[in-house]
Design an enzyme around this catalytic site. Structure first.
Site, PDB file in Angstrom:
ATOM      1  N   LYS A   1       0.930  -1.146  -0.034  1.00 14.12           N
ATOM      2  CA  LYS A   1      -0.194   0.029  -0.068  1.00 14.12           C
ATOM      3  C   LYS A   1       1.036   1.128   0.040  1.00 14.12           C
ATOM      4  O   LYS A   1       1.779   1.371   0.658  1.00 14.12           O
ATOM      5  CB  LYS A   1      -0.733  -0.278   1.225  1.00 14.12           C
ATOM      6  CG  LYS A   1      -1.906   1.052   1.156  1.00 14.12           C
ATOM      7  CD  LYS A   1      -2.853   1.216   2.325  1.00 14.12           C
ATOM      8  CE  LYS A   1      -3.948   2.205   2.689  1.00 14.12           C
ATOM      9  NZ  LYS A   1      -4.652   2.032   3.606  1.00 14.12           N
TER      10      LYS A   1
ATOM     11  N   SER B   1      -9.624   2.691   2.581  1.00 13.98           N
ATOM     12  CA  SER B   1      -8.476   3.038   1.775  1.00 13.98           C
ATOM     13  C   SER B   1      -7.549   2.281   0.863  1.00 13.98           C
ATOM     14  O   SER B   1      -6.922   2.899   0.064  1.00 13.98           O
ATOM     15  CB  SER B   1      -7.718   4.177   2.479  1.00 13.98           C
ATOM     16  OG  SER B   1      -7.096   3.635   3.496  1.00 13.98           O
TER      17      SER B   1
ATOM     18  N   SER C   1     -10.240   0.243   6.637  1.00 17.14           N
ATOM     19  CA  SER C   1      -9.640   0.223   5.407  1.00 17.14           C
ATOM     20  C   SER C   1      -9.198  -0.946   4.664  1.00 17.14           C
ATOM     21  O   SER C   1      -8.639  -0.967   3.452  1.00 17.14           O
ATOM     22  CB  SER C   1      -8.756   1.438   5.417  1.00 17.14           C
ATOM     23  OG  SER C   1      -9.115   2.640   5.548  1.00 17.14           O
TER      24      SER C   1
END
Length: 581
Positions: A112, A193, A235
């Protein structure tokens, strides 16, 4: 470096104003001595500010596992990034690993884009000019421990994955590079996210072993076998639910957060995202364990040498049940106590079809031999208020300014709050209002809630105590049940936010899907999301007949991820959640 003389020594007028703000006055005869002692503290801080930075050699040795091998990266072209799930492409592997094959040998992984990866830009999903004055984006010089660990395990890092702007949205339409599309239905949210991570895993799942629901997979681009995600309110789990994959928010402090952009320490979690239960357990085996730096890791966190090999434990439990003749559709869950969390079906906006799919999935445990019953935790519905009151007052300090960062003592961290980062200004405000007004809300509410005349620190302290009350309420339920099951999200993936949405509508939209995930960020319980069926897109338009994955969340006792993996695997003896078209 600005010298002490250029900065100027503090004047007595400054100390007088500080004293006045706190309700007292300095006596004239005391002023010279107070001034000299404060100036001495100022001198020490400015002396250290001019020193060459220091990083613990042990940390450097752990992180620079690829020695002097040069790292390169590219920005993916639109043709190779059709879902916008890739932030940067690269190809990083350790030059050598242990004599025996690593746990992740032969697997590709995406990291990420809020994790420090040496030599690769880190944007945290926001516009680069928010972070650097003189280069496209911050480029870390060292790897976060989780990056080192996946390399040491033999994985190949093929890129960083797109995330939401400042990682502050549970949808997938605020990134500086544009929306991340759901692989199952273009124009729909992949969740956030950790949007890119989920989408890239789903691509490989769809190509290699999953059902495609009539979708042409040739135009989805390249995916990955595994990915890392971050989770401060859902997320990892929301994208897993929307994209039909597996995502685990581990127990707080089980996986080191060192070198990862923080939203707020008590909420910060990093965890595995994968196409199967076992792969999720495998990646957790690689990521978990004390790193010696992250203060989120309590004395409960296992040392690396004693960290469970979660995939092996799962294999052993399955083998034992198979040998006993119980690993069958009639008995695989025998001995498990499953609680259906009543209040999780009472959250605002819960779609009736999603509720029905998850209730049916929960009921399957009974057919598999488990004890299944409803359990009530009334405080679950108050969790969003507790979450906000306990964290929002200081969130902007971590999110935007890097102040009080619990990782800053371990390594020089480029984002956020780096010396090279420009100050917030009107351009920042205009950009964020257009792309992700939640970040502006975080700044404004943090400043307001830190006004001690309006909200004494005792208010936040009380909220933290209620967070402990919430933890105790779940613990009480988990004393009666091995796991709790509940809908991961209120709906299947919705369309991306419309351009006509106002600020208030956007901010609600970006977080409305976290009501069943955020409670466990503030309590620290582990939560595993798995696909258990399908729901209609149901927007009333041309996609009315399209179907999207429905995710079920399984919550367990802190540091009992093993039971989550067993429960999920037992459930799948009755058939995979996406098997039915």
């Amino acid at each position: 470096m600005v010298s002490q003389r250029e900065k100027g020594q503090v004047a007595i007028e400054v100390l007088r104003k500080i004293a006045e703000a706190h309700g007292f006055s300095l006596r004239p005869q005391d002023e010279p001595e107070y001034l000299s002692t404060v100036r001495a503290a100022q001198e020490s801080v400015e002396y250290v500010e001019q020193m060459k930075d220091y990083v613990d050699p042990g940390l450097i040795r752990d992180l620079n596992v690829d020695g002097q091998i040069a790292r390169t990266y590219t920005l993916p072209s639109p043709s190779e990034n059709p879902l916008n799930a890739w932030s940067h492409r690269t190809y990083i592997k350790a030059p050598s690993i242990a004599d025996s094959p690593g746990l992740l040998t032969g697997k590709t992984i995406a990291i990420k884009d809020n994790v420090s990866v040496a030599g690769v830009p880190m944007t945290g999903g926001t516009q680069p000019f928010h972070l650097c004055k003189d280069k496209p984006a911050p480029i870390p010089e060292i790897d976060a421990p989780i990056m080192s660990r996946v390399l040491q395990a033999g994985a190949v890092v093929t890129g960083t994955s797109t995330c939401e702007n400042y990682c502050m949205s549970a949808m997938s339409c605020t990134s500086a590079t544009g929306p991340v599309d759901n692989p199952w239905l273009r124009g729909y949210s992949a969740g956030g996210s950790s949007s890119g991570s989920a989408a890239l895993i789903a691509v490989n799942f769809m190509k290699n072993r999953g059902r495609t629901s009539g979708i042409s997979v040739e135009h989805l681009g390249e995916g990955v076998d595994l990915a890392t995600g971050g989770d401060q309110g859902g997320s990892i789990r929301v994208p897993a639910s929307y994209c039909g994959i597996y995502g685990l928010k581990p127990t707080h402090g089980l996986v080191p957060y060192t070198g990862i952009a923080s939203l707020f320490p008590i909420l910060d979690h990093c965890g595995p995202m994968a196409p199967t239960v076992r792969d999720t357990a495998l990646l957790l085996s690689v990521l978990a364990g004390y790193d010696g730096f992250d203060p989120r890791m309590t004395p409960e966190a296992p040392l690396r040498d004693s960290t469970p090999r979660y995939h092996d434990r799962l294999d052993e439990q399955v083998a034992a049940r198979a040998a006993a003749g119980t690993w069958t559709p009639a008995a695989a869950a025998r001995g498990l106590r499953v609680g259906i969390l009543k209040e999780a079906f009472e959250i605002a906006g819960l779609d009736a079809e999603v509720a029905a799919v998850v209730r049916k999935a929960a009921g399957r445990f009974a057919a598999l031999g488990a004890e299944v019953a409803e359990v009530s935790v009334p405080l679950h519905l108050a969790a969003p208020h507790i979450f906000t009151a306990a964290t929002r007052g200081y969130m902007a300090d971590h999110l935007l300014f890097g102040q009080g960062s619990s990782t800053s003592a371990s390594l020089p961290f480029p984002f956020p709050g780096a010396a090279a980062a420009p100050a917030l200004d009107q351009a920042w405000y205009e950009t964020m209002t257009a792309s992700n007004p939640l970040v502006v809300v975080a700044l404004l509410s943090s400043e307001l809630l830190r006004d001690r005349a309006r909200y004494p620190e005792a208010v936040r302290d009380k909220a933290v105590r209620h967070a402990h009350e919430l933890r105790a309420a779940y613990d009480e339920a988990l004393a009666r049940f091995d796991v709790l099951v509940l809908p991961a999200t209120p709906t299947v993936a919705p369309r991306h936010a419309g351009a006509d949405m106002g600020i208030a509508e956007k901010t609600e939209f970006f977080l409305a899907n976290t009501l069943n995930t955020l409670p466990f960020n503030v309590t620290g319980h582990p939560g595993l999301v798995m696909p258990v069926g399908w729901g209609r897109a149901g927007d009333g338009g041309e996609d009315e007949a399209a179907r999207l994955p429905v995710g079920m969340q399984i919550v367990g006792k802190r540091l009992d991820e093993e039971t989550l993996f067993l429960a999920a695997s037992a459930w799948e003896v009755g058939g995979l959640g996406l098997d039915e078209e």
